[in-house]
Design an enzyme around this catalytic site. Structure first.
Site, PDB file in Angstrom:
ATOM      1  N   HIS A 141      -8.774 -71.738 -50.963  1.00 41.46           N
ATOM      2  CA  HIS A 141      -8.359 -71.010 -49.761  1.00 41.46           C
ATOM      3  C   HIS A 141      -8.705 -71.793 -48.492  1.00 41.46           C
ATOM      4  CE1 HIS A 141      -6.314 -67.251 -49.166  1.00 41.46           C
ATOM      5  NE2 HIS A 141      -7.016 -67.017 -48.075  1.00 41.46           N
ATOM      6  N   LYS A 171       2.263 -62.161 -52.555  1.00 40.09           N
ATOM      7  CA  LYS A 171       1.784 -60.782 -52.646  1.00 40.09           C
ATOM      8  C   LYS A 171       2.951 -59.805 -52.511  1.00 40.09           C
ATOM      9  CE  LYS A 171      -2.906 -61.561 -50.908  1.00 40.09           C
ATOM     10  NZ  LYS A 171      -3.892 -61.203 -49.859  1.00 40.09           N
ATOM     11  N   ARG A 181      -1.290 -69.918 -51.942  1.00 37.18           N
ATOM     12  CA  ARG A 181      -2.494 -69.286 -52.455  1.00 37.18           C
ATOM     13  C   ARG A 181      -2.801 -69.812 -53.855  1.00 37.18           C
ATOM     14  NH1 ARG A 181       0.720 -65.086 -50.284  1.00 37.18           N
ATOM     15  NH2 ARG A 181      -0.198 -64.046 -48.462  1.00 37.18           N
ATOM     16  N   ARG A 216      -5.807 -73.809 -47.688  1.00 33.06           N
ATOM     17  CA  ARG A 216      -4.784 -72.969 -47.046  1.00 33.06           C
ATOM     18  C   ARG A 216      -5.131 -72.768 -45.568  1.00 33.06           C
ATOM     19  NH1 ARG A 216      -0.921 -68.795 -48.018  1.00 33.06           N
ATOM     20  NH2 ARG A 216      -1.350 -66.818 -46.974  1.00 33.06           N
ATOM     21  N   TYR A 261      -6.013 -67.687 -36.924  1.00 29.36           N
ATOM     22  CA  TYR A 261      -6.042 -69.142 -36.846  1.00 29.36           C
ATOM     23  C   TYR A 261      -5.957 -69.634 -35.414  1.00 29.36           C
ATOM     24  CZ  TYR A 261      -5.354 -68.856 -41.849  1.00 29.36           C
ATOM     25  OH  TYR A 261      -5.506 -68.560 -43.175  1.00 29.36           O
ATOM     26  N   HIS A 289       2.478 -64.043 -44.721  1.00 26.24           N
ATOM     27  CA  HIS A 289       1.734 -62.906 -44.185  1.00 26.24           C
ATOM     28  C   HIS A 289       2.686 -61.749 -43.890  1.00 26.24           C
ATOM     29  CE1 HIS A 289      -1.880 -65.490 -42.651  1.00 26.24           C
ATOM     30  NE2 HIS A 289      -1.998 -65.141 -43.909  1.00 26.24           N
TER      31      HIS A 289
END
Length: 235
Positions: free
Chosen positions: A181, A112, A88, A184, A216, A207
């Site tokens: 992004h 995150k 990210r 990514r 995806y 994730h």
């Protein structure tokens, strides 16, 4: 609203506004019930992530788009890191020299929810990292500890990364979406197109659940469907 061909997303937004309005009226005791509380929401179609074609990114990284000198070497590393590891933007901004292990071909990032993960990178990325580090040291000495720096030797910032990515992607793609992004998204899409396991891609992207990664698969299926329609005699 649906009969008037409004998009499901617009209808959902309007119904949500009505629900909030009637909750407010209930609180004021103007009404006794919320007439839209149980009104079903139309299913909104998920927005598929935009990505850049594999050939276009290879063309950008391999065919002399980046000028010589510190800025060009840094800009190429930015594109190569974002596309080559799927990190990210914020993970790139906080990447330090200590997080990069060229001997093991891997980087460590803090994602995150302060979740740490190890991401492998290709052997072709190692000489780019080493060339950049030599250029940086020649210009700024030992550096500030952060991996990617500005032309003044200070830590890079969000707007600069956006400017770098947009400027170079504009040379190889006509897509409106040109952001960190998108690189990514391209990383994940190309991995899945090459047969990567979905759970492995989930871990690489950091994730929290598989649902975030599954979008995806829609992108890759759309591509496969387009190929089928183009190539199959009864497509």
């Amino acid at each position: 609203m649906m009969e008037e061909k409004l998009s499901p997303r617009s209808v959902r937004r309007k119904i949500s506004a009505l629900r909030a309005f009637f909750r407010y009226l209930l609180k004021l005791e103007v009404v006794e019930t919320n007439p839209v509380h149980d009104l079903p929401l139309p299913k909104a179609r998920k927005r598929l992530p935009g990505f850049v074609e594999e050939g276009s990114l290879n063309h950008l990284l391999d065919d002399g788009f980046f000028p010589e000198g510190f800025s060009g070497t840094r800009d190429k590393l930015v594109i190569a890191l974002l596309y080559g590891t799927g990190i990210r933007l914020n993970e790139l901004l906080t990447l330090t020299d200590a997080h990069v292990d060229t001997g093991q071909y891997q980087i460590k990032v803090l994602g995150k929810r302060n979740k740490e993960r190890i991401i492998p990178f290709s052997r072709s990325l190692r000489p780019q990292i080493e060339a950049y580090l030599r250029e940086r040291e020649a210009h700024f000495g030992a550096g500030c500890g952060m991996l990617v720096v500005t032309d003044k030797g200070e830590p890079v910032y969000e707007k600069l990364i956006y400017r770098i990515v947009r400027g170079y992607l504009a040379q190889v793609t006509l897509s409106d979406k040109k952001s960190p992004h998108v690189l990514r998204h391209s990383y994940a899409t190309h991995l899945l197109n090459k047969g990567a396991d979905l759970n492995a891609v989930k871990e690489l992207l950091g994730h929290a659940n598989l649902g975030a990664t599954e979008i995806y698969t829609h992108t890759t299926f759309e591509k496969l469907h387009a190929i089928y329609k183009q190539a199959h005699p009864r497509g």
